[in-house]
Design an enzyme around this catalytic site. Sequence first.
Site, mmCIF file in Angstrom:
data_model
loop_
_atom_site.group_PDB
_atom_site.id
_atom_site.type_symbol
_atom_site.label_atom_id
_atom_site.label_comp_id
_atom_site.label_asym_id
_atom_site.label_seq_id
_atom_site.Cartn_x
_atom_site.Cartn_y
_atom_site.Cartn_z
ATOM 1 N N ASN B 7 0.934 -1.261 0.024
ATOM 2 C CA ASN B 7 0.173 -0.234 0.098
ATOM 3 C C ASN B 7 1.039 1.305 -0.110
ATOM 4 O O ASN B 7 1.693 1.771 1.136
ATOM 5 C CB ASN B 7 -0.926 -0.195 1.312
ATOM 6 C CG ASN B 7 -2.095 1.014 1.107
ATOM 7 O OD1 ASN B 7 -1.743 1.960 0.829
ATOM 8 N ND2 ASN B 7 -2.380 0.891 2.414
ATOM 9 N N ARG B 85 -2.835 -2.409 -3.652
ATOM 10 C CA ARG B 85 -3.403 -1.550 -3.179
ATOM 11 C C ARG B 85 -4.105 0.312 -4.012
ATOM 12 O O ARG B 85 -3.189 0.567 -4.387
ATOM 13 C CB ARG B 85 -4.202 -0.726 -1.486
ATOM 14 C CG ARG B 85 -5.437 0.381 -1.076
ATOM 15 C CD ARG B 85 -5.075 0.112 0.188
ATOM 16 N NE ARG B 85 -7.014 1.736 0.097
ATOM 17 C CZ ARG B 85 -6.605 2.543 1.132
ATOM 18 N NH1 ARG B 85 -5.558 2.972 1.951
ATOM 19 N NH2 ARG B 85 -7.631 3.163 1.206
ATOM 20 N N HIS B 174 -13.538 2.458 0.883
ATOM 21 C CA HIS B 174 -12.962 1.307 1.606
ATOM 22 C C HIS B 174 -13.597 0.745 1.410
ATOM 23 O O HIS B 174 -13.745 -0.492 1.832
ATOM 24 C CB HIS B 174 -14.179 2.049 3.611
ATOM 25 C CG HIS B 174 -13.630 2.969 3.993
ATOM 26 N ND1 HIS B 174 -13.937 4.450 4.739
ATOM 27 C CD2 HIS B 174 -11.745 3.472 4.334
ATOM 28 C CE1 HIS B 174 -13.387 4.908 5.110
ATOM 29 N NE2 HIS B 174 -12.147 4.749 5.257
ATOM 30 N N LEU B 203 -15.102 2.716 11.100
ATOM 31 C CA LEU B 203 -15.390 3.992 11.702
ATOM 32 C C LEU B 203 -13.599 4.292 12.159
ATOM 33 O O LEU B 203 -13.161 3.350 13.168
ATOM 34 C CB LEU B 203 -15.934 4.133 12.439
ATOM 35 C CG LEU B 203 -17.404 3.637 12.545
ATOM 36 C CD1 LEU B 203 -18.215 3.334 13.659
ATOM 37 C CD2 LEU B 203 -18.183 4.756 11.692
ATOM 38 N N GLY B 204 -12.858 4.333 10.664
ATOM 39 C CA GLY B 204 -11.419 4.933 11.429
ATOM 40 C C GLY B 204 -11.292 6.619 11.702
ATOM 41 O O GLY B 204 -11.645 6.645 11.993
ATOM 42 N N ASN B 205 -10.258 6.704 11.078
ATOM 43 C CA ASN B 205 -9.659 7.556 10.863
ATOM 44 C C ASN B 205 -10.105 8.856 9.435
ATOM 45 O O ASN B 205 -10.985 9.695 10.389
ATOM 46 C CB ASN B 205 -8.010 8.142 10.524
ATOM 47 C CG ASN B 205 -7.118 7.901 11.559
ATOM 48 O OD1 ASN B 205 -7.649 8.824 12.646
ATOM 49 N ND2 ASN B 205 -6.231 7.150 11.759
ATOM 50 N N ARG B 235 -12.168 14.861 9.081
ATOM 51 C CA ARG B 235 -13.185 16.034 7.710
ATOM 52 C C ARG B 235 -14.367 16.188 8.477
ATOM 53 O O ARG B 235 -14.950 15.357 9.782
ATOM 54 C CB ARG B 235 -12.741 14.590 6.888
ATOM 55 C CG ARG B 235 -11.815 14.808 6.193
ATOM 56 C CD ARG B 235 -11.546 13.388 5.028
ATOM 57 N NE ARG B 235 -10.575 12.445 5.750
ATOM 58 C CZ ARG B 235 -10.393 11.130 4.925
ATOM 59 N NH1 ARG B 235 -11.296 11.195 4.255
ATOM 60 N NH2 ARG B 235 -9.604 10.045 5.755
ATOM 61 N N ASP B 278 -8.193 12.479 18.468
ATOM 62 C CA ASP B 278 -8.795 10.377 18.711
ATOM 63 C C ASP B 278 -9.334 10.110 19.677
ATOM 64 O O ASP B 278 -9.122 10.861 20.672
ATOM 65 C CB ASP B 278 -7.041 10.746 19.396
ATOM 66 C CG ASP B 278 -6.277 9.197 19.571
ATOM 67 O OD1 ASP B 278 -7.267 8.447 19.990
ATOM 68 O OD2 ASP B 278 -5.258 8.342 20.079
ATOM 69 N N MET B 279 -9.747 9.778 19.560
ATOM 70 C CA MET B 279 -11.699 9.693 19.481
ATOM 71 C C MET B 279 -11.564 8.809 20.973
ATOM 72 O O MET B 279 -11.785 8.676 22.454
ATOM 73 C CB MET B 279 -12.214 8.015 18.860
ATOM 74 C CG MET B 279 -13.740 7.384 19.867
ATOM 75 S SD MET B 279 -14.632 9.062 19.687
ATOM 76 C CE MET B 279 -15.686 9.439 18.174
ATOM 77 N N ARG B 280 -10.169 7.549 21.346
ATOM 78 C CA ARG B 280 -10.042 7.964 23.077
ATOM 79 C C ARG B 280 -9.688 8.500 23.827
ATOM 80 O O ARG B 280 -10.327 8.650 25.101
ATOM 81 C CB ARG B 280 -7.997 6.486 23.308
ATOM 82 C CG ARG B 280 -8.815 5.441 22.664
ATOM 83 C CD ARG B 280 -6.925 4.770 22.287
ATOM 84 N NE ARG B 280 -6.856 5.516 21.461
ATOM 85 C CZ ARG B 280 -5.664 4.984 20.104
ATOM 86 N NH1 ARG B 280 -4.865 3.416 20.478
ATOM 87 N NH2 ARG B 280 -5.349 5.667 19.051
ATOM 88 N N GLY B 328 -14.571 1.837 15.624
ATOM 89 C CA GLY B 328 -15.969 0.767 15.191
ATOM 90 C C GLY B 328 -15.566 -0.792 16.308
ATOM 91 O O GLY B 328 -16.191 -1.200 16.903
ATOM 92 N N GLU B 380 -7.469 -5.501 6.036
ATOM 93 C CA GLU B 380 -7.455 -5.492 4.165
ATOM 94 C C GLU B 380 -6.133 -5.674 3.683
ATOM 95 O O GLU B 380 -6.608 -6.318 2.852
ATOM 96 C CB GLU B 380 -7.663 -3.621 4.179
ATOM 97 C CG GLU B 380 -8.544 -2.884 5.003
ATOM 98 C CD GLU B 380 -8.789 -1.728 5.378
ATOM 99 O OE1 GLU B 380 -9.011 -0.521 3.230
ATOM 100 O OE2 GLU B 380 -8.477 -0.737 5.923
#
Lengths: 400, 400
Positions: B7, B85, B174, B203-205, B235, B278-280, B328, B380
Amino acid sequence: MLTLVLNCGSSSVKFALLDLSANLTLLSGLAERLGQAGAVATVSRSEDKRSVPVPGGSYAEAFEVLRAELDALGVREQIRAVGHRVVHGGERFSAPALIDSEVMAAIRACVPLAPLHNPANLAGIEAAQEAFGGLPHVAVFDTAFHQTMPEVAFRYAVPESWYVQHGVRRYGFHGTSHAYVAAEAARMLARPLEKLNLVTAHLGNGCSVAAVQGGRSVDTSMGLTPLEGLVMGTRSGNVDPGLHEFMARQAGLSLTQVTTALNKESGLSSLSGGLGSDMRELEAAAGRGHTGARLAVAAFVYRLAKEVAGMAVALGRVDALVFTGGIGENSATVRAATLEQLGVLGFRLDPQANAQAVRGQSGLISWPGSVPALVVKTNEELSIARQTQQVLAAQTGVRA
Amino acid sequence: MLTLVLNCGSSSVKFALLDLSANLTLLSGLAERLGQAGAVATVSRSEDKRSVPVPGGSYAEAFEVLRAELDALGVREQIRAVGHRVVHGGERFSAPALIDSEVMAAIRACVPLAPLHNPANLAGIEAAQEAFGGLPHVAVFDTAFHQTMPEVAFRYAVPESWYVQHGVRRYGFHGTSHAYVAAEAARMLARPLEKLNLVTAHLGNGCSVAAVQGGRSVDTSMGLTPLEGLVMGTRSGNVDPGLHEFMARQAGLSLTQVTTALNKESGLSSLSGGLGSDMRELEAAAGRGHTGARLAVAAFVYRLAKEVAGMAVALGRVDALVFTGGIGENSATVRAATLEQLGVLGFRLDPQANAQAVRGQSGLISWPGSVPALVVKTNEELSIARQTQQVLAAQTGVRA
Ligand SMILES: Nc1ncnc2c1ncn2[C@@H]1O[C@H](COP(=O)(O)OP(=O)(O)O)[C@@H](O)[C@H]1O
Ligand SMILES: Nc1ncnc2c1ncn2[C@@H]1O[C@H](COP(=O)(O)OP(=O)(O)O)[C@@H](O)[C@H]1O
């Protein structure tokens, strides 16, 4: 006791004279082509409809014509208030307001949010204050009903300074119509508005849906401007936010050209491949097998159904779906296709009832036992007149 | 028989060496800061993780380092194919493709659609063809899975020439992840993928949802670019299409500045008031009562739930909702709040199961009897390796 309702656009004035106690519209009409050659007013009065030239073509001269009509009817002295439709009230107005110099300044402060509409509204108010001096004038805002939206619904995920410094947020429009049909739907369902979770779909040339919880808007599909959300007559509704830059780079368009195209050369009009934006004609053409018309109608319905489902999330539970506006009140085809796509939310059509709810005929169109869907004829003039009287009643301490 | 998966980004190369028959990843890693000073490759091999400098810092030199690693492992001769990719395949690629000069030209033709990604992918493929000469190289596209969308889902209501001449339409991204987790979900539910209607949420970045009907994508939230749809790390997702012009006029920003801000300074990062993406960390701060973090998480969930509901309309019936990607797979909080908002579609959480499905642990998280929701760890690399082998099997007439 009569109320005059005015809606002043950049080259037109819509007017209506209402008797709220008798539930009557005594006079209504439209002055068009103002500021151009051949300005003319169309005046309707029960069965009678006439055209009257507006020499000069200014707001002042249009109001001269209107005053003469009111005098001829012998009703001018009975007018107690003038209600004005104002497009954008920003975060300042969550309710209609008695117009004074402070309110005028606040409407002026919202001009950047509605650069085409608010200046016309302001000029119209000033001319009307001259023509109908001595009367109280009230501003009724298209955005006010949606000021109850929670932050998750009204904030965009854009730089914070854009919101704080420039007011970038979802405002929503068609507020008078959404509020009116929600109340009417509650009446037709014989349930208190305060207990109802409604999705209202105003489908005219502009289109928006709203989530109305207990009579308060909690989300809507239009946003900062009336371009967001659904597919409309000539407006695109939602697109990828990367589209503007892509078209600038690929086709050499300026940002203004892109935005203008999204407002005026998009929507049903572009999807149909140039057949125009009139849903009647598109339905007829689709019936004859026209590919573009079929795509336009199908995409309109698909995007509408998806937005309604989003509003169902905002509400948590949907007690009824309400159709209004030119398309919502008349297109049995669009309503049938929309409810079919909304089966996942428990909607089911009653085809016979649906076929009957056209040409101003309100009523339930859902199968008994399914989630109610109904057609409600909107009446923005009536709603503006009522709101105007409520403001005055509150001012004088008298309940409307 | 081994498959190398690559990738190639503008300044990085992710790599993985897979043994599909033994279901093993023999080696994986990331070469970073390519084209800059201090380029370095991190190489992981079972328990062992090492950093190796990449002198020069070109793709060619990164592949030199990789070849040395493969030689040290003694596996280079067993590699049968290289899978790449590739971000954008436009309307040309609805499936992976064996790379030849015609395919390279077609990937090059898609550069305007992905001006940052496709050039890097192309340069990476060329360098890899040098470094791993003699092997078949296969391109696996992020967009290909979504090429099955119907016109109502992929067309925007914008001028027709924008689609016909410039390719303005929804492509979606995705794809490899949505396809992979849909197939895995079917396996976990012990039901044939062909019979299932799934909503998959990656659900990532970057974040997107897809509607997957019988294994085929019928709608997705990302569009022409990966900027549309959900709130993401930095975004914005959806905004009013009139926003760009508004900010240009009000703040004097150029179109490029607006678009860059929507890509890099928006999303969770802006809603949280600068706490980052960062969701954390946002969950921790929200737990401590931080207003911005609370808004960011709440808006993320609200917009996600609304998009899922839209996908339910696309499907007509939802058999399961699948969560994947860093958020996710790990955020029990986001999943719980999302299912709570989706009660209107029949979802109900099993809090215990939800708490357990973290750190790579896949599983059902819905209450027995409710519409199934599950967590599926995406992979992936594995999916690209499989697709690569399928292309080769089809080429040689051998079934994979
Ligand atoms: N009988 C009908 N069937 C289908 N569409 C109709 C019918 N009558 C009116 N419409 C549609 O209603 C739309 C205009 O709605 P209206 O509410 O009058 O517009 P505005 O938003 O300008 O107030 C047009 O698309 C028109 O084609
Ligand atoms: N334990 C966790 N709880 C909540 N969020 C997490 C957790 N672990 C990772 N994430 C989030 O996952 C996101 C990154 O997802 P990932 O799929 O790795 O990104 P990418 O899209 O770049 O591949 C980040 O927002 C990160 O905070």
